[in-house]
Structure formats: C-alpha cells, structure tokens
Motif scaffolding. Sequence first.
Motif, PDB file in Angstrom:
ATOM      1  N   ILE A 168       0.846  -1.194   0.000  1.00 31.81           N
ATOM      2  CA  ILE A 168       0.000   0.000   0.000  1.00 31.81           C
ATOM      3  C   ILE A 168       0.879   1.241   0.000  1.00 31.81           C
ATOM      4  CG2 ILE A 168      -1.566   1.334   1.450  1.00 31.81           C
ATOM      5  CD1 ILE A 168      -3.004  -1.293   2.037  1.00 31.81           C
ATOM      6  N   THR A 169       0.708   2.059  -1.032  1.00 33.58           N
ATOM      7  CA  THR A 169       1.525   3.264  -1.140  1.00 33.58           C
ATOM      8  C   THR A 169       0.671   4.523  -0.996  1.00 33.58           C
ATOM      9  OG1 THR A 169       1.412   2.740  -3.486  1.00 33.58           O
ATOM     10  CG2 THR A 169       3.533   2.466  -2.417  1.00 33.58           C
ATOM     11  N   GLY A 170      -0.644   4.347  -0.989  1.00 34.27           N
ATOM     12  CA  GLY A 170      -1.511   5.515  -0.792  1.00 34.27           C
ATOM     13  C   GLY A 170      -1.782   6.198  -2.115  1.00 34.27           C
ATOM     14  N   SER A 203      -5.625   1.806  -3.040  1.00 30.70           N
ATOM     15  CA  SER A 203      -4.460   2.416  -2.390  1.00 30.70           C
ATOM     16  C   SER A 203      -3.129   1.796  -2.809  1.00 30.70           C
ATOM     17  CB  SER A 203      -4.625   2.369  -0.868  1.00 30.70           C
ATOM     18  OG  SER A 203      -5.821   3.040  -0.521  1.00 30.70           O
TER      19      SER A 203
END
Lengths: 359, 159, 628
Positions: free
Chosen positions: C390-392, C461
């Motif tokens: 998850i990197t946003g 995300s």
Amino acid sequence: MSLKRITTLDELHNYLHAAMQLEHATIPPYLTALYSIQPGTNSAAFHVLRVVVVEEMLHLTLAANILNAVGGAPDLAREGFVPLYPAYLPDGETDFEVGLQRFSREAVETFLRIERPARSSEESQRLVRRQRVDRGLLPTFRAEDDSDLHFYSIGEFYQEIGRGLAYLQEEKAKSGETLFSGDPARQITPDYYYSGGGEIIPVSNLETAQEAIRLISEQGEGFGKRIYDYEGELSHYYRFQQLVLGRYYRKGDAPDHPSGGPVDVDWDAVYPVKTNACLADYPQPSELHAAAVEFNARYKDFLGRLTQAFSGRPELLLDAVGDMFRIRETASQLMRNPIPGTSGLNAAPTFEMPLPTET
Amino acid sequence: MHADQAEFQDFLSLSSVVTGFTAFQLQGTGQAESYFSTLIDILGEATVAALLQVFRRVQRETGEDAAALDRLLRAAIFSDEKLGPIARNLIKLWYVGTWYPLPAAWREAFGELEKDTTFVVSPAAYTEGLLWPAIGANPAGAKGPGYGTWSAPPRIPEV
Amino acid sequence: MSNTTLGKPHRSDPADVSSSIYDVVIVGAGVSGAIIANELSQTGFRVLILEAGPGHDLTIPGYEQYLSRFYASASKDNNAPYPRNRNAPMPRSTDVRRLQPGEPDASGYIVQNGPLALDSTYTRVVGGTTMHWEGKALRMLPEDFEMRTRFGRGLDWPISYEQLAPYYRKAEFELGVSADVEDQAYHGIRFDPGYVYPMRGIPASYLDKTVARGLNGAEVTLRGEKFALTVRGTPQARNGVPNPRYDGGKGYVPVGAVSVEQVEQGERCQGNNNCVPICPVQAKYHAGKTLVKALATGRVKLLPQAVASKVVIDPGNGRVRHIEFKAYSDPGSTEHATGIARGRVFVLAANAVENARLMLASDLPGTSNLVGRNLMDHPFLLTWGLMPEITGTLRGTQSTSGIQDLRGGAFRRHQAAFAVSIHNDGWSWATGSPYSVLADIVDRQNQFGAALRRRLVDQVSRQLQLAFMVELLPDQNNRVTVDARYTDPLGNLRPVISYGLSDYTLDGIAYSRRLSRLIFQRLGVEDHTTYDPLDYAYVSYKGEGYTVRGGNHWAGTHIMGTSAKDSVVDGAQRSWDHENLYLVGAGSMPTTGTSNTTLTLSALSFLTAERIRGELDQDRSPATIAAA
C-alpha cells in the motif's frame, strides 16, 4: 502562577511560557467558530477565521522561537497549557469571557475584543489593582509589596517582555555574554513554517526578538492607528470588523469605514453546536463521547508534536499540519452530531486536557 | 424531515451496516438527512418504507450475530430484485454523493422513475463522501491535507 | 496585488472600445496574452484584451463558483468547473466518440475529421487553459530545437535553446516554478551558474519514493544506446518553499490567490490532488495572477464575453486594420453586438486551435498556406497496475515525479522520445478510478460494509499509473480547418481537426508499453493495463493495440521558421504576411519535444513582448497608425 517584574532569566522564561499559552488559548475558540461553518457557505467568514488561526499559530511559533533563543524549553504538552473554557482575558478594568462557541455575532464580538483590547492611557495604568476572576488567561503580576496586580491588557504584558529582554541583554552584555545563547538549531525557519501573512522570524539577538514581539502584538490590532499592519496586511481586528460591517476594506480606507465590496454573512448556515461543551455533556458510553475523547487525545498529540518540533526537530511541523487535517475531520463530525436529550444542540470538541478524571 | 424520527434512525442503521461506517460517522458527514430525503424523493415513501421494514425484520432476527446479519441481508435485500439495486445505490450515494440510475432491468420490472438519473446530491455531498476517508485520502479538490504530507506513508483507518 | 481592483470598473463596453485606438490589441486572456499585456502595460503602453469567455472570475467568490460547479458535477473532466457557454463553446473530453471512417463527428464543439478521435480540450474563460492545466513546467531540451539537423526528423526552430534560456528564466519566475536545479540538468539542459528556481522542489510522494527505491539505476537498452533510469522531481508551477538563494539571494515571494479583497490563500500547495481541473486554493499558477498585475497598471482594458470573429486586413499594405468581435452580455443568449478593436499591434493569443480557426475564418491561410497545418499534441499512453504494497493513492499533487531519461538520445532518428509521469492520483485518468473501482466492488464483487472498505483499500491504495507523454512531429496533414457547414451559435466557424499518428510516434508508443512492462516486472507491480478495442482512441500497430489519450498540448498551427515560404511566423512570432500581427502560443512551435508546452510558450511570450516593445518604442505616435 503569578509573574514578577523581569529581572532574571527564569522570570523571562516564565513570561515566554505564559505568552505561548496565551497565543495558543485563542486557537480553540477560533477553530470552534471556523469548523462550525457549514461547507460551501460563509466564504468570507471562513477565510477570515482561517487566516487568523494560521497567524495565531505563527504567534505561538514566534514565542517559541524567542523562548528557545534565550535558552528555554517550550512545552505545550504540560498540564494546564490548554485552559478550561470559558477563560478570561483582561480588558482594562474588567475581564471578558473567551469561550468555545459557534460562529455567530456574539462570537465575532468576542474576537474583536481579543484582537483589540483596551489600552491604558497612562503609564501608571499599565498594572491595575482589581478583582481577579478564576480562569484568567494572563497570570497575575506580583508587585514588590507582594500584592497581586493585573496587566491592563495583553499589550502591557508584551511590553514587559520587551522591556525584560532589553534589560537582561544589557546585563549580560556587561560581562561580555549574550542573553541569546540558545541553540540555533531549535529555531523554526521559513523552510519549515509557512503562514499566509507575516513570515516566521528566527530569533538570534535582541533585534529579531523585538521584531517577533512586534509582529505578535501588532498583527492583531494593526500598526499605530491604521488598519493595515507593518507588513501591509489587514489586521485581525479589521478583518473581523468586515463581517460585522458587511463590507471589505480596501487600501486607503479609514478605520471603521470600509469601502470595498459587500461581505455576505449567513449567520444561520452554522451547525448549532453547544457553547463551551464538555465531555460530561455527552452520554456514556456512546460513539459521541468516544469521539470527543479521541479528539482531545489527538489534540494533545498535536501539541506534543509541536513541542518536539520546537525542541530541535522542526521537520515535524509538516506532520503537525497533517494532524490538523485529522483534527478538523473529527471536529466536523462532532459538530454534525446532535447531543441526545437536548433540543437541537450539536456536539463540539471540548479541548479538555488532560481528560478530567471523573469521566 | 420526510418521515418520522424512527424511520430516519432505521435509515441510519441500514446505512451503517451497508457502508461499514458507524452511525456517528454517517451523521458526521452532515449528509444523512439529505440522503434520506433524496432516497424518498427518487423512490417514493412506500418503497423506502418497504426497504426499511425488511431491514428491521433482518435486524430483529439476527440480533448481535454479525455472520447471520450478513447472510440475511444478502438473502432479503441484496439478492432481492427490487431492493438489491436500491441498497447498492445507497452505498454509492454515501461513498461519492452521487445517485446513479437503477439498472435497466429494474426499471423494466418496477417502472421508470422520473428522478432516477445521474446526479451529485450537492457540492458538499461530493466532499463529504465516505470513499475518501475509507482510503485515507481527501476528496480531490477539497480538504487539502497540507504541504508535503504526501511524502509520508499513508494513514488508512483500520476496519 | 491583493488589493487590485478587478471588478466591473475594468470592464469596458464594446462601443467604448471601438472608439479607441490601443497600442496593442490582444485576443485571448490566457497565459500568453496575460504575459504580453503585463510586459507592455508595465512600460506604459495601452492594451486591450478581448476574451471570448466570461470574466467574473478574478474574485474569490467567482473562483469558488468554479469549485462548487466542479464538486456538483457527476463528470470530473477537465472542463467540469467551467460553465457551458454557447457563445464561446469549449471542447470536452466527454463529447468525444469513436469515429467512423469518412464521417466527421460534429457532435462536440470541435468537428473531428479523424482518422483518430482526439479528446484534448481547452478552456475559454479569463485565465484560459491555465485554469485547468496541471502545472508541469519542464524546459525543452536543447536537441528539441534542432530535430531536423540532429536527427533528420521534424523541423528545426529558428531560435536555439541558448537564445530562449533567458526567457525561460523569466517564465519560471512569472509562473512560480518549484524545482531543485540540480535535478534538472540532464540531456544537455543548461542553467546559468548560480541559478536556482524560485521555489524548492515540491516533495516527492511516498509512491515516488517507493518506485524510486525499486527502480533507480535500472538500465535499459534502446537501439544500442544504454539508459539508466532515475525517478526525478518534476518542475511544477505551484507554490512550494521559496528558495532564499533565488535571484542572487533576494529570494522569491509566492503569489497566492487572486482577489479583489485581501485573502491569504494558496501561497503554498496543500495537496488537494486536483491541479486538473482546478486548484481549489490557487496555489497552482493560472494566468489570472499575471492579469491582475497588468490590470493594476490602469492601462489594460479587459473586455470579456467578446469573441474575435474576423481579422480585417488592409489590402494595400497587408497590415491588420482592425479585429471584429461579437460581444454578448448573456452567455445563455446569442444576442450580441459587433464591435471593432483598433490598435497599432495585434496579437492573437487564443491558443493553437482558436488562433488558426480565426485566421482561416478570416480567409487568411498565409503565403505558405501553413495556417492550421502541422497541428500537434502530445499523445499519452497510460499503463497501470497494483504495487505490491500500500503506497496511498490520491494524495499530494497529481504528479510529483517522473522518468525523463528517454526524452533524448540517438534513437530519435528512428522513433519518438517520451517523458514518463508517475501519477499520485492512481488510475483516475486510465479507468475512472476510484469511482469505477467502487462500482465494481459494489455491483460485481458484491461486497458491502467492512469488506467493501477493505477491498477499496486493497484495490485503490496500491494503484500505480504511469503516463508516457510521447513526442509527435509536425505533419502537414494534421491540421485545423474551417468549413462553412459548421458554425457556433454566434455564427463563428468552428474548428475542424484532422489528426493521426505517424509510425515514428507509434514506435515510441509501442516502446513505452514495453518499457512499462519492464518497470512493472522490476517493481513486482501487478499489470492491469488493458486497452479496449471499442475505445474511441484505440489504435492497432504492429500487432498490438493501444489507447492513446490527448494531452491538451495543442501546438503547431502557425509554426515559426526562417521565411514566409516555410512558416507562418518568424522567431519572434510575428506574422510574415502581416507586419503588425503576432500569432503567439504553442501554435508557433515547430516541434514540442517532450515538454508540456506552457513553460515554453510563456518564454516565447516574454521574447515577443520585448520585440513588440521595441517596435512600439520606435514610433510612439498613435496618430500615424490611425491614418495607416
């Protein structure tokens, strides 16, 4: 706590701690009014309040810079830093109430008084002897005969800091030292702090310290008798006054006579939040109560992060900005939720910290 | 308010179950009443009342049993030819503030509805959508989180 | 600045305008027109600006109306914030549909002649397309100015990078560019010693940093040439932290929101993730910021809702006599008055499509017959996938970093160069995410409640989208024309465009797809890229299909060159045929390389303003012009 005439470094630190506390103390009332405005409405009021909050943060940061410059250690997380509301500010012979309330005519009246309190006309009036209220935001002043006096207004309080800085620096200079021996790495510089009007001033000597004091005390009420401050920016007092007078100021206008475009205020497009709400107002257990507790915890974390930022880790200010975003979301949620059992009153953040033990 | 307070509370409870957000969070968007009246406006009071009635029955029958609630909701609402599409639309309404037209099959079976077109309920319905907090973001174009915050790892609420 | 009066007092009525002779008449209140108006009015000249669109926008409430319209619009396309206006219609990506061979599609404002349907847009309001531009402000490479000489492809510019460099600096000041100079000197881009951008680079996103960790230093070989890939910060015309070293230590003061009243907003980007189609706080540059300075001189008249309809030439000397315009008071009604704008110098700054359209509608195809020809844009190939972690998504400005290593190289003899952007807004452009993902999880994956929330995080995300902006060379068959069959409600001829991609560009697109696969393989990204054969922008090439999006970088319809035979304007954007007429903007660019066009066309505007000032200075007497 009471303060004395500044003759020692310790006493100066006490004053600067009090200044930080004071600058912070207006933020929860402004935030409460700001967040109570319904989205998409009251653009003029929204912008005025937003700028004022940002600049109160600037003042707080400036006070921290001064304190750091003279070897102090800012601490916003300590007990009692956030007052219980309503609190009181001096306005000459009397005190006035500063509370947490929704955006309204009454709220704006209070803000006007915060930003331009009465000024003593005579030197002898800078400190007055009178009845003291509980929850006063300014410490009392302990006179030499040990009796308690009161600053006539915030202005007199800052005047004493200015005098004390100059006095102590002069004393230090006599022995070839400087008052401003704090670690420069603890200063907040423009790289880390940004404000719409007025730039953060890193404090390293008496000149920059006095400049910071001037910015703190003039941004609210303007420079001299003019509506714009030293930076050419409309002072807080006149910004708020626009909302009451229904018209914007333009450059060249005389005080109290704005000539710009109309300011539309919709006093009804506001969430009906309870004034000076406290945790005890919310049923327990409830999501509402839990959210209000969580808000206070987050706000406390935010103050803790500011303390770290003011203690040599300025890069944490970026995270503090992120904290503000989350704080706002929780505040908005509270303000849209009715308090059960009241007829049409909504909740609001209570800013009680540390959390009262009885809850 | 189009219906009585009890119906509104049921609407909130149903909304909470289908969206995965608490009633407090739903009220916290400031949009709950607006969505309730939007629903009634598009579907009519009778259809909304029917949906809430089924939901109340499901709730009564399942009590605190989450797995049973899930199962019964699917059986009684999500797989119901009339109520299923409405429930799915309700989720989207909460998430992005937008009403999307019901499927063609629905309109064929239950009749065309005059207001059943694509629309955003209000500007605030967009900015207060649940999609954004669900993924730890701000709605594009509003609630900017502040300079440089995007450099840090995202903070996404645990569910 | 903040107290500049910008309301009704500055609007002129058409009759008033027609009775005056201005030093300069400018068509279009976008970035080119604003810069030229400001530069000339600051030195004492009187300027009239005709703007086709509405002009109530330079106030906070006016701006917030755009914002509110954007919030309430179900489609969040580039022009969603800007009101539909029958009298000055705008192309919208939502109007574009698949073309049938030989059948022009006239359903949108732009008539699409094909072969490829182009979904690029522009905005007709005060501020022009800078209202919705993304704000990427990359300089062109020195080699981009010499494509013919160096690579035997495209055209050479009549001016060099070195000649344009001083104007790039002015443009970087005017637009307020944030970048770290040490990151930007590559492929021969040179800066003066000691030069820094006005503001420090906008911080890289967490996604950028994650991609960089996996990718930096990766080597690729293209036609025998080796390239090491680096994730690099993108220069952006949005407010960041001022660099105290700017301008020899004088520093830089960011320009925030434009407003009649004092409002402090937009002096620093907040990460609203909405540069396109509108920055809610005006931290991103738009031409209104330059316009207010011009208007503050008191020598600039802005006439909004006035659509230039004809450039009238004196047949004796070829000079422009005046420009006819149609002024309307209500965007909802075609009722209008016709006026004329007279001046000593005329500047068409309406954008590449509208400039050409106006010239052709005035029956002025030019000696070279090149007006409208060599229409260019930047074709975009999008590729997308899911990061392993998850990197946003949807955080920060829409893009903060990119990969610029294949913008230049010997391979340009054979195939197009390209720049790559890493998108912080996920698959929005490619698939309509997150809306499409939400609909899929609810309607097809049959999830609700907490499970829905968890899937949203998992599927949104982790999104990574790469946008490959591919070079397109000038081609005379790509063009803007007019056709009497197609008019707008005011009776103005609408633009008709013919647009297609050469093999040179398609090879660049095909290689982009290959490179994206390598990148995804290296990062462990789950590739979700698919191109729908039914999409209006689907093209097949060498056995593979691609969807090619428009870049809104309209260019090349009045290219500059060395003579009236090979070009429409000279190196200062002056018309070869009409000595008191300038056609300015990306339309003058003979090639666009792999730079978004705004910074370069802004630099050209400064250069042109200097030239016009020189000419006006030679003869300060308006009377002689009136007689001409």
